[in-house]
Write an enzyme that holds these catalytic residues in place. Structure first.
Site, PDB file in Angstrom:
ATOM      1  N   THR A  83     -60.638   2.066 -73.905  1.00 28.60           N
ATOM      2  CA  THR A  83     -59.193   1.843 -73.986  1.00 28.60           C
ATOM      3  C   THR A  83     -58.920   0.959 -75.185  1.00 28.60           C
ATOM      4  O   THR A  83     -59.770   0.132 -75.556  1.00 28.60           O
ATOM      5  CB  THR A  83     -58.651   1.184 -72.703  1.00 28.60           C
ATOM      6  OG1 THR A  83     -57.292   0.790 -72.907  1.00 28.60           O
ATOM      7  CG2 THR A  83     -59.440  -0.047 -72.337  1.00 28.60           C
ATOM      8  N   CYS A 196     -53.600   4.493 -78.401  1.00 34.29           N
ATOM      9  CA  CYS A 196     -53.803   4.399 -76.960  1.00 34.29           C
ATOM     10  C   CYS A 196     -54.593   5.640 -76.594  1.00 34.29           C
ATOM     11  O   CYS A 196     -54.263   6.741 -77.055  1.00 34.29           O
ATOM     12  CB  CYS A 196     -52.482   4.338 -76.199  1.00 34.29           C
ATOM     13  SG  CYS A 196     -52.691   4.315 -74.419  1.00 34.29           S
TER      14      CYS A 196
END
Length: 229
Positions: A83, A196
């Site tokens: 992430t 992201c």
């Protein structure tokens, strides 16, 4: 081949491509029936999201550090945080584990510089777009980073948490992202970072007139090659 330790689940929707892409890269490099040696520690994202929203990054960092220590105990030799946003606590995780951590911004910046680009747009969560931890890491590679205007940052953030992290891919949101990307290009972006790991589920290179850099794909490939180095 070194054993990779993946810290995933944030969200699990974007962790799935990591497993696939890492194994695809190992197969491409070694051929035959080869696959990656890896361990996955999947965190409950609801807990992390609550800590993010309350600004309790220290506790969030402790959660990931515990995961990293567990991965080391299981035999991991390299760490991968699957992430972008949680790279805010990357230094704490690396220090707690004693293992080298493969930073997602480094993998992304290497690809951007290899393409001969310097000024790029950045899409991601509010934390990634607005705080220094990610943009400064990119700046350390000599990149000039643009982010969307405030209202558009809100749209990008909302789509990530309210849709993509829940596995919802909506055409109206894709249109919004296309518009926001076009605005960054109009402001001088030579490429745009999908900062992201869920954004690659929504838009790809056909949605822009400049290169899009899918951080999840770049990070996964970088991790696989590092394991084989």
């Amino acid at each position: 081949m070194k054993t990779l330790g993946l810290i995933g689940g944030m969200s699990w929707e974007s962790t799935v491509p990591y497993y696939r892409l890492i194994n695809q890269t190992v197969k491409q490099e070694l051929g035959g029936l080869h696959s990656a040696r890896l361990l996955l520690y999947s965190i409950d994202f609801a807990e992390i999201e609550r800590l993010q929203m309350s600004g309790d990054w220290d506790t969030a960092g402790q959660v990931l550090a515990d995961a990293a220590r567990a991965l080391r105990a299981g035999g991991a030799e390299l760490l991968v945080i699957c992430t972008n946003t949680m790279h805010k606590v990357a230094d704490a995780v690396e220090a707690a584990s004693g293992l080298p951590l493969l930073h997602i911004a480094d993998a992304t910046a290497d690809e951007i510089r290899a393409r001969g680009l310097q000024r790029v747009g950045l899409l991601g969560t509010r934390f990634t777009m607005e705080q220094d931890f990610y943009r400064q890491r990119l700046a350390g590679h000599g990149l000039d980073v643009l982010v969307p205007e405030a209202d558009d940052r809100g749209i990008v953030h909302r789509v990530i948490y309210d849709e993509l992290c829940l596995g919802q891919v909506r055409d109206e949101s894709r249109q919004q992202y296309r518009r926001i990307i076009a605005d960054l290009v109009a402001r001088g972006a030579q490429g745009v970072i999908l900062g992201c790991t869920e954004i690659g589920l929504l838009v790809g290179n056909d949605d822009a007139t400049v290169p899009l850099f899918d951080t999840a794909a770049l990070h996964a490939r970088h991790a696989a090659l590092a394991a084989l180095a």
